[in-house]
Design a protein around this motif. Sequence first.
Motif, mmCIF file in Angstrom:
data_model
loop_
_atom_site.group_PDB
_atom_site.id
_atom_site.type_symbol
_atom_site.label_atom_id
_atom_site.label_comp_id
_atom_site.label_asym_id
_atom_site.label_seq_id
_atom_site.Cartn_x
_atom_site.Cartn_y
_atom_site.Cartn_z
ATOM 1 N N LYS A 1 0.855 -1.195 0.000
ATOM 2 C CA LYS A 1 0.000 0.000 0.000
ATOM 3 C C LYS A 1 0.891 1.245 0.000
ATOM 4 O O LYS A 1 0.941 1.984 0.984
ATOM 5 C CB LYS A 1 -0.912 0.001 1.226
ATOM 6 C CG LYS A 1 -1.910 -1.129 1.247
ATOM 7 C CD LYS A 1 -2.781 -1.047 2.492
ATOM 8 C CE LYS A 1 -3.739 -2.226 2.554
ATOM 9 N NZ LYS A 1 -4.527 -2.207 3.793
ATOM 10 N N PRO A 2 1.585 1.496 -1.108
ATOM 11 C CA PRO A 2 2.541 2.608 -1.128
ATOM 12 C C PRO A 2 1.891 3.986 -0.968
ATOM 13 O O PRO A 2 2.581 4.953 -0.651
ATOM 14 C CB PRO A 2 3.228 2.469 -2.488
ATOM 15 C CG PRO A 2 2.307 1.659 -3.317
ATOM 16 C CD PRO A 2 1.545 0.772 -2.374
ATOM 17 N N ASP A 3 0.582 4.096 -1.153
ATOM 18 C CA ASP A 3 -0.096 5.387 -1.025
ATOM 19 C C ASP A 3 -0.631 5.642 0.383
ATOM 20 O O ASP A 3 -1.246 6.680 0.626
ATOM 21 C CB ASP A 3 -1.239 5.483 -2.036
ATOM 22 C CG ASP A 3 -0.725 5.469 -3.479
ATOM 23 O OD1 ASP A 3 0.424 5.896 -3.701
ATOM 24 O OD2 ASP A 3 -1.470 5.019 -4.365
ATOM 25 N N ALA A 4 -0.412 4.717 1.305
ATOM 26 C CA ALA A 4 -0.889 4.902 2.685
ATOM 27 C C ALA A 4 -0.152 6.086 3.310
ATOM 28 O O ALA A 4 1.039 6.278 3.091
ATOM 29 C CB ALA A 4 -0.645 3.639 3.502
ATOM 30 N N THR A 5 -0.873 6.872 4.108
ATOM 31 C CA THR A 5 -0.250 8.009 4.787
ATOM 32 C C THR A 5 0.635 7.495 5.924
ATOM 33 O O THR A 5 0.416 6.392 6.445
ATOM 34 C CB THR A 5 -1.314 8.949 5.380
ATOM 35 O OG1 THR A 5 -2.016 8.251 6.420
ATOM 36 C CG2 THR A 5 -2.276 9.450 4.316
ATOM 37 N N PRO A 6 1.620 8.287 6.348
ATOM 38 C CA PRO A 6 2.443 7.870 7.485
ATOM 39 C C PRO A 6 1.597 7.583 8.731
ATOM 40 O O PRO A 6 1.912 6.654 9.484
ATOM 41 C CB PRO A 6 3.382 9.062 7.704
ATOM 42 C CG PRO A 6 3.503 9.684 6.352
ATOM 43 C CD PRO A 6 2.131 9.518 5.732
ATOM 44 N N GLU A 7 0.538 8.350 8.943
ATOM 45 C CA GLU A 7 -0.339 8.127 10.099
ATOM 46 C C GLU A 7 -1.032 6.765 10.016
ATOM 47 O O GLU A 7 -1.157 6.070 11.031
ATOM 48 C CB GLU A 7 -1.381 9.249 10.196
ATOM 49 C CG GLU A 7 -0.810 10.602 10.574
ATOM 50 C CD GLU A 7 -0.089 11.333 9.433
ATOM 51 O OE1 GLU A 7 0.637 12.298 9.731
ATOM 52 O OE2 GLU A 7 -0.222 10.937 8.253
ATOM 53 N N MET A 8 -1.470 6.383 8.827
ATOM 54 C CA MET A 8 -2.101 5.073 8.644
ATOM 55 C C MET A 8 -1.110 3.949 8.920
ATOM 56 O O MET A 8 -1.441 2.969 9.584
ATOM 57 C CB MET A 8 -2.658 4.950 7.216
ATOM 58 C CG MET A 8 -3.838 5.846 6.922
ATOM 59 S SD MET A 8 -4.235 5.956 5.147
ATOM 60 C CE MET A 8 -4.548 4.264 4.723
ATOM 61 N N VAL A 9 0.096 4.100 8.399
ATOM 62 C CA VAL A 9 1.129 3.082 8.598
ATOM 63 C C VAL A 9 1.472 2.974 10.085
ATOM 64 O O VAL A 9 1.575 1.875 10.630
ATOM 65 C CB VAL A 9 2.387 3.380 7.755
ATOM 66 C CG1 VAL A 9 3.499 2.378 8.060
ATOM 67 C CG2 VAL A 9 2.050 3.367 6.266
ATOM 68 N N ALA A 10 1.616 4.121 10.761
ATOM 69 C CA ALA A 10 1.965 4.111 12.187
ATOM 70 C C ALA A 10 0.893 3.402 13.010
ATOM 71 O O ALA A 10 1.210 2.531 13.831
ATOM 72 C CB ALA A 10 2.161 5.545 12.689
ATOM 73 N N ALA A 11 -0.365 3.752 12.806
ATOM 74 C CA ALA A 11 -1.455 3.121 13.562
ATOM 75 C C ALA A 11 -1.523 1.628 13.246
ATOM 76 O O ALA A 11 -1.693 0.798 14.142
ATOM 77 C CB ALA A 11 -2.782 3.804 13.253
ATOM 78 N N GLY A 12 -1.362 1.277 11.985
ATOM 79 C CA GLY A 12 -1.429 -0.122 11.579
ATOM 80 C C GLY A 12 -0.282 -0.955 12.125
ATOM 81 O O GLY A 12 -0.491 -2.065 12.620
ATOM 82 N N GLU A 13 0.943 -0.448 12.033
ATOM 83 C CA GLU A 13 2.104 -1.182 12.533
ATOM 84 C C GLU A 13 2.060 -1.319 14.049
ATOM 85 O O GLU A 13 2.432 -2.351 14.593
ATOM 86 C CB GLU A 13 3.407 -0.507 12.096
ATOM 87 C CG GLU A 13 3.722 -0.679 10.629
ATOM 88 C CD GLU A 13 4.029 -2.109 10.236
ATOM 89 O OE1 GLU A 13 4.640 -2.852 11.033
ATOM 90 O OE2 GLU A 13 3.651 -2.501 9.119
ATOM 91 N N LEU A 14 1.607 -0.282 14.749
ATOM 92 C CA LEU A 14 1.506 -0.341 16.208
ATOM 93 C C LEU A 14 0.576 -1.476 16.625
ATOM 94 O O LEU A 14 0.931 -2.303 17.474
ATOM 95 C CB LEU A 14 0.996 0.995 16.759
ATOM 96 C CG LEU A 14 0.821 1.060 18.275
ATOM 97 C CD1 LEU A 14 2.154 0.890 18.983
ATOM 98 C CD2 LEU A 14 0.152 2.378 18.665
#
Length: 194
Positions: free
Chosen positions: A94-107
């Motif tokens: 999902k290369p278009d995911a925002t940094p906030e989305m990635v942070a919440a998802g990875e956490l």
Amino acid sequence: MTANKIIGQPDAGGITPISSRIAYENRWLKIREDIIKYPNHLDGMFGVVERNEFAVILPLNNENSEKMVTLIRQYRYPVGEFMWELPMGMWELKPDATPEMVAAGELEEETGLRAKNMIHAGSFYQGAGYSTQKGHVFLATNLTQHTTKREATEQNMTCHTVPLIQFEKMIETGEIKCMVTIAAFCLLRSKRLI
């Protein structure tokens, strides 16, 4: 090639790309080989690792008036060691995911934690001498525990919550060797967020 590199035209540093080719590629990265000419007319070559942006998260909670940090520990094949790290990752699919989305998802994926508050503290390049990868640093607070959603390849990962003072001692003594974890902590501390 990246958007700011045009074959035959000097870049912001005066380096002129002569040619570029993808030497290797998989779902996580590309390795690019650029033949270049330096401003003093010397010929050169750069091997560049292209990777998507990532997020690194420092989960901070208060337990009985003590600040607690949640870390993960996992085996890192390239260095052959188990490493203490803050939760982090990128979404290669999902290369278009925002940094906030990635942070919440990875956490949540790695620790099972969800944060009511997520502060974007800043960003940095992981290895600007050889890679295009940019990381975003987040402080996660007001945490609630849920179930982890780890990938099948993350089964050797464990989650540990330690006092902030112990986390700092682990950095000081070299028990934490992850450059990204240390840099994220330093950025958050310098902004007086922790």
